[in-house]
Motif scaffolding. Structure first.
Motif, mmCIF file in Angstrom:
data_model
loop_
_atom_site.group_PDB
_atom_site.id
_atom_site.type_symbol
_atom_site.label_atom_id
_atom_site.label_comp_id
_atom_site.label_asym_id
_atom_site.label_seq_id
_atom_site.Cartn_x
_atom_site.Cartn_y
_atom_site.Cartn_z
ATOM 1 N N MET A 211 67.930 66.291 -30.279
ATOM 2 C CA MET A 211 68.638 65.418 -31.215
ATOM 3 C C MET A 211 69.965 64.997 -30.596
ATOM 4 S SD MET A 211 68.909 63.626 -33.828
ATOM 5 C CE MET A 211 67.828 63.961 -35.208
ATOM 6 N N ASN A 212 70.540 65.878 -29.763
ATOM 7 C CA ASN A 212 71.792 65.494 -29.108
ATOM 8 C C ASN A 212 71.620 64.169 -28.364
ATOM 9 O OD1 ASN A 212 74.541 65.898 -28.201
ATOM 10 N ND2 ASN A 212 73.665 66.322 -26.190
ATOM 11 N N LYS A 213 70.488 64.028 -27.651
ATOM 12 C CA LYS A 213 70.280 62.772 -26.913
ATOM 13 C C LYS A 213 70.054 61.621 -27.875
ATOM 14 C CE LYS A 213 70.957 63.714 -23.702
ATOM 15 N NZ LYS A 213 72.264 63.864 -23.005
ATOM 16 N N GLY A 214 69.361 61.907 -28.979
ATOM 17 C CA GLY A 214 69.153 60.875 -29.992
ATOM 18 C C GLY A 214 70.482 60.376 -30.542
ATOM 19 N N LEU A 215 71.372 61.327 -30.862
ATOM 20 C CA LEU A 215 72.702 60.935 -31.364
ATOM 21 C C LEU A 215 73.434 60.132 -30.288
ATOM 22 C CD1 LEU A 215 73.864 64.292 -33.074
ATOM 23 C CD2 LEU A 215 72.745 62.327 -34.159
ATOM 24 N N GLU A 216 73.224 60.510 -29.033
ATOM 25 C CA GLU A 216 73.914 59.814 -27.935
ATOM 26 C C GLU A 216 73.384 58.396 -27.720
ATOM 27 O OE1 GLU A 216 75.306 63.788 -25.468
ATOM 28 O OE2 GLU A 216 73.921 62.398 -24.506
ATOM 29 N N VAL A 217 72.091 58.189 -27.992
ATOM 30 C CA VAL A 217 71.539 56.829 -27.898
ATOM 31 C C VAL A 217 72.257 55.937 -28.922
ATOM 32 C CG1 VAL A 217 69.471 55.435 -28.351
ATOM 33 C CG2 VAL A 217 69.290 57.503 -26.963
HETATM 34 MG MG MG Z 1 76.501 64.507 -23.909
#
Ligand code: MG
Ligand code: NAD
Length: 383
Positions: A211-217
């Protein structure tokens, strides 16, 4: 430069103070904030001697105020004090290092006051990206990304009209190769044990679910003004290449460094200059290899949910974020299985209708609705 450091007792706070302490001639620690860890904050005030300290999760305590005063710091209480410090005339730069939705109001206050804002609190842009970016345009605030991927893109990004796409790298977290059937039984301790980075507990779980990457997208969509189809994710387990920008002629620029948050923090602090961050020099010859692979969305359904929320727009990302915060907290407390995190978010997104996110009140209302729907789903799944 007078720096107000929000979330001083956290992981970003620690790295920021380390960089700042190397450059006492350039930066003055003007304010330090924490939610509730008074003793740790007092210790930091003794070391860095800020003018103000804020305990935003606490009510007035006169004895505590006196103890801070002994080291020359004026102690303020309550979350309104965060906005006060963010907009203070003598505050020049704000490190937004609070975790979660709790960081939105103070980040927005700093942006509205036209400060130089070093943005670690990605949740602010996820929840209210359009509002924050509009406020920055209106006030002239300078938003500098601290998230390592976004800082990497920022360093490689020149003219937008020539950019074909950006690629955010992800480590894949601790469960990249674990059998998918075993994910239901992973423990909080296993989930927060990130292979490359030492971070706060919430973002560590977000890295394990991706989800961290999702939030980053979603964060990248606002920082670089790109549509979702031009923001890709690539797993890169070594965390050396922090992200890439591809241009119309096929050139790809990347930023590399050892995985150490002091690198993007020093970059954002000193921009457009460069200062020593304390990070070790990158020894490419000592690295056996750098590898890349596409993320598996069956293993990481949270990444797909984040793209869905981004495409839906309006308050959908705020709903996603709130459901995720509730689910992660429940997982860390042992009330929800690891695989329940994605389940709760998916159910909440289906149940809470998204609408336009025109003002902060609407965003906060969607956040509250999603939180109560998520709590109910957590209880139902536990039953
Ligand atoms: Mg990051
Ligand atoms: P952390 O849990 O280590 O620290 C959080 C800080 O926020 C603490 O100082 C805490 O007192 C404060 N805080 C917590 N709840 C609060 C509340 N309700 N009100 C006010 N203050 C509150 O978190 P972290 O890992 O330092 O992450 C901070 C932010 O930076 C997150 O948004 C995270 O996504 C982002 N970020 C962190 C890293 C990293 O390496 N740690 C990397 C990229 C982005």
């Amino acid at each position: 430069m007078n720096l107000a450091l929000f979330g001083a007792t956290g992981s970003i706070g620690k790295s920021t103070l380390d960089v700042v302490a190397r450059h006492g001639d350039r930066y003055r620690v003007f304010a330090l904030t924490a939610n509730g860890s008074a003793e740790r904050l007092l210790e930091l005030c003794g070391q860095h001697r800020p003018r103000y300290a804020v305990l935003s999760g606490m009510g007035e305590d006169r004895a505590l105020r006196r103890r801070f005063a002994e080291s020359g710091t004026e102690l303020l209480f309550g979350s309104a004090a965060l906005e006060l410090v963010a907009g203070h005339v003598e505050t020049q730069a704000v490190m937004a290092g609070i975790v979660g939705a709790a960081g939105l109001a103070s980040t927005l206050a700093a942006v509205r006051a036209g400060k130089r804002v070093l943005l670690a609190n990605k949740e602010a842009l996820v929840m209210a990206g359009a509002l924050v970016m509009r406020a920055a345009r209106e006030s002239g605030a300078q938003l500098l990304p601290v998230d390592s991927e976004h800082n990497a893109v920022f360093q490689c990004f020149s003219e937008k009209r020539f950019v074909r796409k950006i690629v955010l790298t992800a480590s894949g977290g601790p469960f990249r190769t674990k059998p998918v059937e075993a994910l239901v039984a992973v423990t909080p301790d296993e989930a927060v044990a990130h292979p490359n980075w030492v971070m706060g507990r919430k973002i560590s779980v977000d890295s394990a679910t991706m989800m961290n990457k999702g939030l980053e997208v979603i964060e990248a969509r606002w920082l670089f003004d790109l549509e979702p189809g031009r923001i890709e994710v690539l797993i890169h387990p070594q965390s050396i290449v922090h992200s890439l920008v591809e241009y119309a002629d096929g050139s790809v620029l990347a930023q590399l460094s050892n995985p150490d948050m002091r690198v993007p923090i020093a970059n954002a602090l000193a921009y457009p200059e460069r200062i020593d961050s304390g990070a070790q020099s990158l020894d490419l010859a000592a690295l056996k290899s750098l590898s890349f692979e596409k993320p598996d969305l069956t293993r990481f359904p949270c990444l797909a949910l984040a793209y869905d929320a981004l495409r839906a727009g309006g308050t959908a990302p705020a709903v996603l974020n709130a459901a995720n915060e509730v689910a992660v907290e429940a997982f860390l407390a042992g009330r929800l299985a690891f695989t329940g995190i994605a389940q709760v978010i998916e159910d909440v997104m289906a149940a809470v209708a998204a609408g336009p996110a025109d003002d902060l009140a609407t965003v906060m209302k969607a956040d509250a609705q999603a939180r109560s729907a998520a709590s109910a789903r957590v209880m139902a799944l536990a039953a």
